[in-house]
Write a protein that holds these residues in place. Sequence first.
Motif, PDB file in Angstrom:
ATOM      1  N   LYS A  46     -41.862  66.696  98.056  1.00  0.00           N
ATOM      2  CA  LYS A  46     -42.137  65.690  97.594  1.00  0.00           C
ATOM      3  C   LYS A  46     -43.427  64.657  96.684  1.00  0.00           C
ATOM      4  O   LYS A  46     -44.321  64.418  96.691  1.00  0.00           O
ATOM      5  CB  LYS A  46     -41.929  64.103  97.462  1.00  0.00           C
ATOM      6  N   ILE A 101     -41.503  73.589 107.240  1.00  0.00           N
ATOM      7  CA  ILE A 101     -40.344  73.159 107.019  1.00  0.00           C
ATOM      8  C   ILE A 101     -39.312  72.609 107.824  1.00  0.00           C
ATOM      9  O   ILE A 101     -38.906  74.034 108.602  1.00  0.00           O
ATOM     10  CB  ILE A 101     -39.760  74.250 106.011  1.00  0.00           C
ATOM     11  N   ASN A 102     -38.662  72.119 108.460  1.00  0.00           N
ATOM     12  CA  ASN A 102     -37.384  71.552 109.537  1.00  0.00           C
ATOM     13  C   ASN A 102     -36.288  71.154 107.894  1.00  0.00           C
ATOM     14  O   ASN A 102     -36.305  70.246 108.025  1.00  0.00           O
ATOM     15  CB  ASN A 102     -37.903  70.773 110.305  1.00  0.00           C
ATOM     16  N   SER A 103     -35.366  71.786 108.380  1.00  0.00           N
ATOM     17  CA  SER A 103     -34.737  71.431 107.274  1.00  0.00           C
ATOM     18  C   SER A 103     -34.136  70.342 106.489  1.00  0.00           C
ATOM     19  O   SER A 103     -34.813  71.322 105.036  1.00  0.00           O
ATOM     20  CB  SER A 103     -32.920  70.727 108.429  1.00  0.00           C
ATOM     21  N   LYS A 104     -34.735  69.640 105.916  1.00  0.00           N
ATOM     22  CA  LYS A 104     -34.982  69.390 104.846  1.00  0.00           C
ATOM     23  C   LYS A 104     -35.893  68.411 104.937  1.00  0.00           C
ATOM     24  O   LYS A 104     -36.248  67.357 103.322  1.00  0.00           O
ATOM     25  CB  LYS A 104     -33.261  68.176 104.485  1.00  0.00           C
ATOM     26  N   LYS A 105     -36.664  68.313 105.714  1.00  0.00           N
ATOM     27  CA  LYS A 105     -38.113  67.668 105.467  1.00  0.00           C
ATOM     28  C   LYS A 105     -38.888  69.353 105.736  1.00  0.00           C
ATOM     29  O   LYS A 105     -39.473  69.460 106.235  1.00  0.00           O
ATOM     30  CB  LYS A 105     -38.170  67.213 106.608  1.00  0.00           C
ATOM     31  N   ASN A 127     -38.821  74.848  96.009  1.00  0.00           N
ATOM     32  CA  ASN A 127     -37.782  73.981  96.921  1.00  0.00           C
ATOM     33  C   ASN A 127     -38.792  73.139  98.170  1.00  0.00           C
ATOM     34  O   ASN A 127     -38.715  72.702  98.923  1.00  0.00           O
ATOM     35  CB  ASN A 127     -36.549  74.843  97.928  1.00  0.00           C
ATOM     36  N   SER A 175     -40.840  70.309  96.045  1.00  0.00           N
ATOM     37  CA  SER A 175     -39.091  68.800  95.940  1.00  0.00           C
ATOM     38  C   SER A 175     -38.986  68.673  97.841  1.00  0.00           C
ATOM     39  O   SER A 175     -38.797  67.801  97.526  1.00  0.00           O
ATOM     40  CB  SER A 175     -37.916  70.003  95.730  1.00  0.00           C
ATOM     41  N   LEU A 176     -39.673  69.172  98.669  1.00  0.00           N
ATOM     42  CA  LEU A 176     -39.077  69.037  99.613  1.00  0.00           C
ATOM     43  C   LEU A 176     -40.194  68.025 100.037  1.00  0.00           C
ATOM     44  O   LEU A 176     -40.161  67.271 100.889  1.00  0.00           O
ATOM     45  CB  LEU A 176     -38.585  70.358 101.005  1.00  0.00           C
TER      46      LEU A 176
END
Length: 113
Positions: free
Chosen positions: A50, A95-99, A44, A47-48
């Motif tokens: 990228k 990591i901050n939410s979806k970033k 995960n 993925s975040l």
Amino acid sequence: MITILHNPRCSKSREGLSLLENSGKDFGVIKYLDEPISESALKNIISLLKIKPIELVRKNEAIWKSDFKGITLSDAQIIKAMVRHPKLIERPIVINSKKAAIGRPPQNILNII
């Protein structure tokens, strides 16, 4: 919630932690060498970020040089190697939410908080 994957022995990781402390935002700290990251969590994070798994590997670590350098590995094998040997994971990761960002340089963290 903001989370930092932190290694207190790493100067860049300490700089990243300091940026978070000075931001005034709530955050949590995961000392990933003491609290192992699961394979699914690492997937995960990648993925975040990228990126490809190999881009998260610290290739100058002794374990990489002795056990993996010069060997062609699949993404899955690279992830398994990082889970088994967390020192191979680049740091710090915020990591901050979806970033997410790798704090090298530490200022990268400012882009996501």
